[in-house]
Design a protein around this motif. Structure first.
Motif, PDB file in Angstrom:
ATOM      1  N   SER A  89      41.836  37.537  45.389  1.00  0.00           N
ATOM      2  CA  SER A  89      42.196  36.813  44.169  1.00  0.00           C
ATOM      3  C   SER A  89      41.673  37.489  42.911  1.00  0.00           C
ATOM      4  O   SER A  89      41.984  37.042  41.800  1.00  0.00           O
ATOM      5  CB  SER A  89      41.668  35.378  44.238  1.00  0.00           C
ATOM      6  N   ASP A  90      40.872  38.543  43.066  1.00  0.00           N
ATOM      7  CA  ASP A  90      40.398  39.307  41.918  1.00  0.00           C
ATOM      8  C   ASP A  90      40.285  40.770  42.324  1.00  0.00           C
ATOM      9  O   ASP A  90      40.111  41.080  43.513  1.00  0.00           O
ATOM     10  CB  ASP A  90      39.042  38.787  41.438  1.00  0.00           C
ATOM     11  N   ASN A  91      40.391  41.663  41.344  1.00  0.00           N
ATOM     12  CA  ASN A  91      40.236  43.087  41.613  1.00  0.00           C
ATOM     13  C   ASN A  91      38.754  43.477  41.577  1.00  0.00           C
ATOM     14  O   ASN A  91      37.940  42.818  40.934  1.00  0.00           O
ATOM     15  CB  ASN A  91      40.979  43.911  40.554  1.00  0.00           C
ATOM     16  N   PRO A  92      38.394  44.576  42.235  1.00  0.00           N
ATOM     17  CA  PRO A  92      37.032  45.096  42.106  1.00  0.00           C
ATOM     18  C   PRO A  92      36.793  45.616  40.687  1.00  0.00           C
ATOM     19  O   PRO A  92      37.665  46.247  40.091  1.00  0.00           O
ATOM     20  CB  PRO A  92      36.993  46.248  43.125  1.00  0.00           C
ATOM     21  N   HIS A  93      35.608  45.359  40.163  1.00  0.00           N
ATOM     22  CA  HIS A  93      35.224  45.836  38.841  1.00  0.00           C
ATOM     23  C   HIS A  93      33.901  46.586  38.946  1.00  0.00           C
ATOM     24  O   HIS A  93      33.034  46.245  39.755  1.00  0.00           O
ATOM     25  CB  HIS A  93      35.085  44.675  37.859  1.00  0.00           C
TER      26      HIS A  93
END
Length: 499
Positions: A89-93
């Protein structure tokens, strides 16, 4: 439970004299490695530290820079699609050097399996992150600078895994025995058959303190049956020891980078304390510095300071397991990559100055992933055999239980970093051989000709780490001294003539 202290009056002279006549098998090895030092750190997935290796952002003047050497091999890391269109649900940062203190993730046996979602690897935020998208994030060579420099100048693996799913205790036990079955749980002095979230079917899959340790505080304490690598080394006369920060004073504390006071010693990080045969319940000091590595009242379990006391007198055991005080072990929530870097670099800098360095290997390994995101699906080499505690997929995902039918040993678990630093390490090398935590165990068994643990230990199927070494005559990896604070070289590494 009360474990009485040992009575050791009159032993000092006896053991000091005994040292003169003790013969060891330290030099009888199958490789040129005569001394192995394992730095066993905490709670890091491969992608969390090496996902973008060897490319660092280098976009902040306040951070150390990292520029890869020409010809640096690629790793199975975070490609553009995973960074920008991740199935979670989120990209790696990228986490910067200013963001080293993070919350602890959910790395329980079942939570990690649920995050994998049958191999889709898309539920990390929900389960491992407990809703926090930071679970997807990673550091690069501007923060974990020392580890990236060690990878540049020595050898690392991008295909090494936690032996089973779950947190610290199973990982530590797998390192020394490849076995999390054969467990007896005690509560108020009585045995209990199951511990929710911790023990089922005589197998431990959660974090519980060791039975044979006066410093243990958990309501339920665990005793392990069977043999461990210490038993095998004792039988063959190989010197060894587990050295942990805070062992001599379990109440000692240090402040971490956030200014929080952290207790140095963690009982459930000390695997040999789970076994009657290798435990030092009262944390007794060795009878003399010369007895470090040998069998005396300390029973091979020591404070980290005693490792360096032995080294100062030329007494480096053949096999040493080093565990940092908690504030430097890298565990999210109370430690961080920079405090961990200080411990790793300071240790390796000192070891490289020893005359024994010429035949020493240092292995940097981890006990579990902490639940941090890693995109690689681990091979399922052993099923859980237990539908209740199996959550790898909605359909079961149980696999074949190959190791004695012992339940709740589902593996392999998450991918973890693994590095080898040694004059005999391949340089600027990435190994793709399938390995796990028990591959370290297997190297000790094979190098000192100890035989196998038996009883369906994971060592029976462990891949070899020897491809990370170059045992042929000729060039040897040069020493590499780093700044503990920045992780940057203070002496250039690379290849040099064999010495």
């Amino acid at each position: 439970m009360i474990i009485s202290k040992f009575h050791c009056s009159g032993t000092i002279d006896y053991f000091a004299q005994k040292t003169q006549s003790v013969k060891t098998s330290d030099s009888m090895t199958t490789t040129p490695i005569k001394h192995l030092v394992v730095l066993f750190d905490e709670n890091v997935s491969f992608d969390h530290y090496f996902g973008t290796y060897p490319y660092a952002a280098n976009n902040n003047r306040d951070e150390p820079r990292f520029i890869a050497k020409p010809g640096t091999p690629a790793v199975n890391g975070l490609n553009r699609a995973l960074l920008t269109h991740n199935p979670n649900s989120d990209n790696p940062h990228r986490l910067s050097r200013r963001q080293v203190m993070t919350p602890d993730m959910n790395h329980a046996y079942a939570a990690e399996q649920r995050a994998y979602n049958g191999g889709k690897m898309n539920r990390f935020v929900s389960y491992a992150g407990k809703g926090n998208p930071i679970v997807m994030d990673y550091y690069d060579g501007n923060t974990v600078t020392a580890l990236w420099n060690y990878a540049q100048n020595f050898s690392m693996s991008d295909h090494s895994f936690n032996t089973t799913f779950g947190p610290s205790t199973p990982g530590a036990l797998n390192l020394v025995s490849g076995q999390t079955h054969g467990i007896t749980a005690y509560q108020n002095g009585r045995t209990v058959p199951t511990v929710p979230g911790g023990v089922a079917n005589e197998t431990i899959y959660g974090d519980l303190d060791p039975y044979y340790d006066n410093a243990s505080k958990s309501a339920v304490k665990i005793a392990a049956g069977g043999k461990n690598i210490g038993d095998l080394m004792n039988r063959k006369g190989v010197t060894w020891g587990w050295f942990e920060g805070g062992f001599s004073d379990p109440s000692a504390t240090h402040k971490n980078r956030a200014g929080q006071s952290v207790t140095d010693y963690s009982p459930h990080h000390e695997p040999f304390q789970y076994y009657r045969s290798t435990a030092n319940p009262a944390h007794l000091a060795p009878t003399s510095v010369r007895m470090i590595g040998f069998s005396d009242r300390a029973n091979h379990q020591y404070d980290l300071t005693e490792f360096w006391a032995g080294v100062a007198q030329g007494n480096l055991p053949a096999v040493s397991f080093l565990k940092a005080a908690s504030y430097q072990d890298g565990h999210a929530g109370y430690s961080d990559p920079l405090d961990e870097q200080n411990f790793i670099v300071d240790t390796i800098n000192k070891l490289q100055k020893l005359p024994q360095w010429k035949d020493t290997a240092v292995i940097i390994a981890y006990d579990d992933s902490d639940g941090w995101y890693d995109h690689v699906v681990p091979p399922l080499v052993n099923g859980s055999g237990d539908q209740i505690n199996n959550a790898l997929s909605a359909a079961g995902g149980n696999g074949t239980n190959k190791l004695g039918g012992y339940k709740d040993r589902l593996g392999y678990g998450p991918r973890l970093p693994l590095l080898v630093i040694s004059p005999y390490a391949r340089t600027n090398f990435v190994d793709h051989t399938l390995t796990d935590q028990t591959s370290i165990l297997r190297f000790v068994e094979d190098n000192w000709k100890l035989g196998r643990i038996g009883a369906h230990s994971y060592d029976s199927m462990a891949g070899s780490i020897e491809n990370m070494f170059n045992f042929k005559q000729g060039t040897r990896a040069k020493k590499l001294f780093l700044d503990p604070s920045t992780g940057e070289p203070i002496q250039q590494g690379g290849l040099g003539k064999s010495q």
